[in-house]
Design a protein around this motif. Structure first.
Motif, short mmCIF file in Angstrom:
data_model
loop_
_atom_site.label_atom_id
_atom_site.label_comp_id
_atom_site.label_asym_id
_atom_site.label_seq_id
_atom_site.Cartn_x
_atom_site.Cartn_y
_atom_site.Cartn_z
N PHE A 380 0.81 -1.05 0.26
CA PHE A 380 0.13 0.02 -0.06
C PHE A 380 0.72 1.22 0.24
O PHE A 380 1.97 1.39 0.69
N SER A 381 0.52 2.27 -0.99
CA SER A 381 1.48 3.40 -1.02
C SER A 381 0.52 4.42 -0.53
O SER A 381 -0.62 4.57 -0.78
N ASP A 382 1.34 5.61 -0.26
CA ASP A 382 0.86 7.03 -0.03
C ASP A 382 0.48 7.71 -1.50
O ASP A 382 -0.10 8.72 -1.51
N GLU A 383 1.29 7.11 -2.32
CA GLU A 383 1.24 7.72 -3.67
C GLU A 383 0.56 6.97 -4.81
O GLU A 383 0.26 5.77 -4.98
N MET A 384 -0.39 7.90 -5.26
CA MET A 384 -1.50 7.51 -6.31
C MET A 384 -0.90 6.55 -7.42
O MET A 384 -1.36 5.56 -7.92
N LEU A 387 -0.01 3.28 -6.68
CA LEU A 387 -1.35 2.45 -6.65
C LEU A 387 -1.76 1.99 -7.92
O LEU A 387 -2.14 0.82 -8.29
N ALA B 37 -6.95 12.06 -2.17
CA ALA B 37 -6.87 11.99 -3.46
C ALA B 37 -7.82 10.67 -3.87
O ALA B 37 -7.95 9.64 -3.03
N ILE B 44 -7.29 7.84 -1.19
CA ILE B 44 -6.08 7.76 -0.39
C ILE B 44 -6.17 8.92 0.55
O ILE B 44 -6.00 10.28 0.04
N ARG B 46 -4.74 11.26 3.26
CA ARG B 46 -3.39 11.55 3.94
C ARG B 46 -3.91 12.45 5.05
O ARG B 46 -4.42 13.48 4.83
N SER B 98 6.35 14.69 -4.94
CA SER B 98 5.33 13.93 -5.39
C SER B 98 3.97 14.32 -5.09
O SER B 98 3.13 14.32 -6.02
N TYR B 99 3.55 14.84 -3.87
CA TYR B 99 2.44 15.67 -3.68
C TYR B 99 2.31 16.56 -2.58
O TYR B 99 3.40 16.38 -1.83
N LYS B 114 5.57 15.52 0.11
CA LYS B 114 6.06 14.17 -0.02
C LYS B 114 7.36 14.59 -1.03
O LYS B 114 6.94 14.99 -2.23
N ASN B 116 11.09 12.63 -1.84
CA ASN B 116 11.48 11.23 -1.81
C ASN B 116 12.75 11.14 -0.70
O ASN B 116 13.15 10.21 -0.26
#
Lengths: 432, 129
Positions: A380-384, A387, B37, B44, B46, B98-99, B114, B116
């Motif tokens: 499971f990732s927090d990034e769409m 997924l 999102a 998801i 957050r 990333s977001y 976010k 990396n």
């Protein structure tokens, strides 16, 4: 009109005598010519002479799809290859496809039973038959073709697909009979409306549809949409192809060509004979085939039998519409799908858990297959984006195995019901 | 600074979000920032919460698919161009986002990003802004 009155209208006693004689012959034939059957019979101490009449059929061994697969491609042929004039094969769902061989006599018999089916639905030599079943390894196209020629009708061998061509031919050639799958018939009906073709200008009067289970509701819908009377034709390549049975103008069951294919209905648990009218697994023995006779082939289709003479004049046994399957096979857009194939695909993908649910639906006339997959916590990732990558990976894997496009939906952990017994893996929302 | 973000997989079905906030409320956990999102089938969520360890435990116990992620939280002035300056600095130093989500309140804005490599990002931000 009845194509072959002596064969289709004999008394039950005559029928039994005819079938008994043919069964004795076929058992002798396979015992001497097919090592697979000889071995099976020897294992149970059965000799050809032990089969004296049709009732003795219950002593005989079963044949399954797996037996055909294990004897791929020509292992069950009962004649030298020089006697084989045609080969058909059915789509391989798990691994190898299954192959069926026909001798000259078998092709004649195939044409005969399909001609009977056409006659059963009221088709005559005056008709123009548009065959929109696929031609090729699939038995649908060529089977319906030879039968229509035998009958003397005019054949348009257009094959499946190419809808705009189908519409042109319907209008320009004035086709009076359409033979295809019910879902394609429904699709054509919509295409006719979309193209704003006036149905009064079409000459179509009869539809002969098969190769897929369909409901009476769908029949009514197609009949209204195409302004025709629709009939149900049943068959499977293992036994011959289309023409094993077909409905008549009474629309009260499908007449089985039982002088060639002896049907049994067995309880799915005990594999013992069910009473007429009770639903069970349909099992066929081909009692006249030369090239590849099969004893007690388990179709896995569920149906019931009715031995009463039909108002149409035929006395041969009628089977009900197919009521379902005794295994979990699904037919989606004409392709056979087993949930176990999805499972084995998922097991090869570490991001997915082997907990899944297949949701089959019909959107318009198209079947859709959605696969709900539980996502593994570790992936499971927090990034769409990540997924979606997981989803695409599962989609590609499953599609490469099933051969049809699927919708993959990731669902929460433990949302797919766990079961201690047989897991419920399929929700089929289609009304068939 | 680098803080812990809680990420929850939410199936798109009625009441699912409410079930989540119910658990947080019962465990006396406060949410200070959040974003969702969404796709057609799932979302998801957050969020930054008062006690991420307790929240993680409580949500896992309730069978949620949940994880914690390191994110970068920075403050910048609540004036036009301030976000642009921050992102320009990061971009010039080869840091990709990333977001992100954020809010402003009473003269300052807070951003959750976010990235990396959060440690490197923090170093750059501390040295340049």
């Amino acid at each position: 009109m009845i194509w072959n009155e002596p064969k289709e209208c004999m008394s039950r006693d005559e029928r039994k005598a005819d079938q008994s004689k043919k069964l004795i012959d076929v058992v002798k034939n396979v015992y001497h010519n097919v090592p697979f059957y000889r071995k099976k019979m020897q294992e149970t101490g059965l000799e050809p002479g032990d089969v004296k009449n049709i009732e003795d059929i219950e002593k005989l061994p079963f044949t399954t799809k797996n037996d055909l697969r294990e004897n791929y491609p020509f292992g069950l042929f009962a004649v030298p290859k020089s006697e084989i004039v045609r080969v058909h094969a059915s789509s391989g769902t798990t691994g190898k496809s299954i192959v069926v061989g026909y001798s000259r006599k078998d092709i004649d018999m195939f044409s005969e039973v399909v001609a009977r089916a056409y006659c059963c639905t009221g088709v005559t030599k005056e008709d123009i038959v548009q065959i929109a079943y696929g031609y090729g390894l699939f038995t649908g196209g060529l089977g319906m073709h030879y039968g229509a020629e035998k009958l003397g009708a005019t054949v348009i061998p257009v094959s499946g697909g190419n809808t705009s061509k189908q519409l042109d031919l319907l209008q320009d050639f004035g086709s009076t009979v359409l033979a295809c799958t019910p879902s394609y018939a429904a699709y054509l009906s919509e295409a006719i409306d979309e193209a704003k073709i006036d149905k009064k200008d079409l000459k179509l009067r009869i539809g002969i549809f098969g190769a897929e289970p369909w409901s009476n509701e769908m029949r009514s819908k197609i009949e209204a949409g195409l302004n025709i009377t629709a009939y149900d034709i049943y068959g499977l390549s293992e036994i011959i192809g289309p023409g094993v049975s077909c409905s008549c103008e009474m629309q009260d069951g499908l007449h089985i060509a039982e002088d060639h294919f002896y049907p049994e209905i067995l309880n799915t648990e005990t594999l013992k004979a069910e009473n007429p009218g009770t639903i069970g697994e349909l099992v066929f023995t081909t009692i006249t085939k030369e090239a590849m006779p099969l004893l007690r082939y388990r179709t896995r289709d569920l149906a019931s039998l009715n031995y009463d003479a039909c108002k149409c004049g035929r006395t041969n046994v009628r089977m009900s519409k197919i009521q379902g399957r005794s295994d979990d096979m699904l037919i989606i857009r004409g392709v056979n799908v087993f949930p176990s194939q999805v499972e084995s695909a998922l097991l090869e993908i570490e991001e997915a858990k082997p907990h899944y649910m297949l949701v089959v639906d019909r959107v318009g006339t198209m079947d859709t297959l959605e696969i709900q997959v539980e996502i593994d916590d570790r992936y499971f990732s927090d990034e769409m984006v990540e997924l979606n990558k997981v989803r695409q990976k599962i989609k590609r894997k499953v599609e490469s195995i099933l051969g049809i496009s699927v919708i993959i939906n990731l669902v929460e952990h433990k949302t797919i019901a766990r079961s201690e017994g047989k897991a419920q893996r399929v929700i089929d929302k289609r009304k068939i | 600074m680098i803080i812990k973000q809680l990420t929850v997989f939410l199936q798109n079905k009625s009441g699912r979000l409410e079930e989540l906030t119910d658990i947080l409320a019962k465990n006396n956990i406060n949410i200070s920032a959040l974003s969702i999102a969404e796709t057609e089938e799932y979302g998801i969520m957050r969020m930054i919460v008062s006690d991420h360890e307790k929240a993680l435990e409580a949500l896992k116990a309730a069978e949620f698919t949940v994880k914690t992620t390191d994110v970068v939280s920075i403050q910048c002035p609540d004036i036009p161009g301030a976000l642009h300056e921050t992102l320009k600095t990061l971009t010039n130093n080869g840091i990709d986002v990333s977001y992100m989500y954020g809010y402003s309140n009473g003269g300052t804005a807070r951003l959750i990003m976010k990235i990396n490599n959060p440690e490197k990002a923090m170093e750059i931000i501390e040295n340049n802004l």
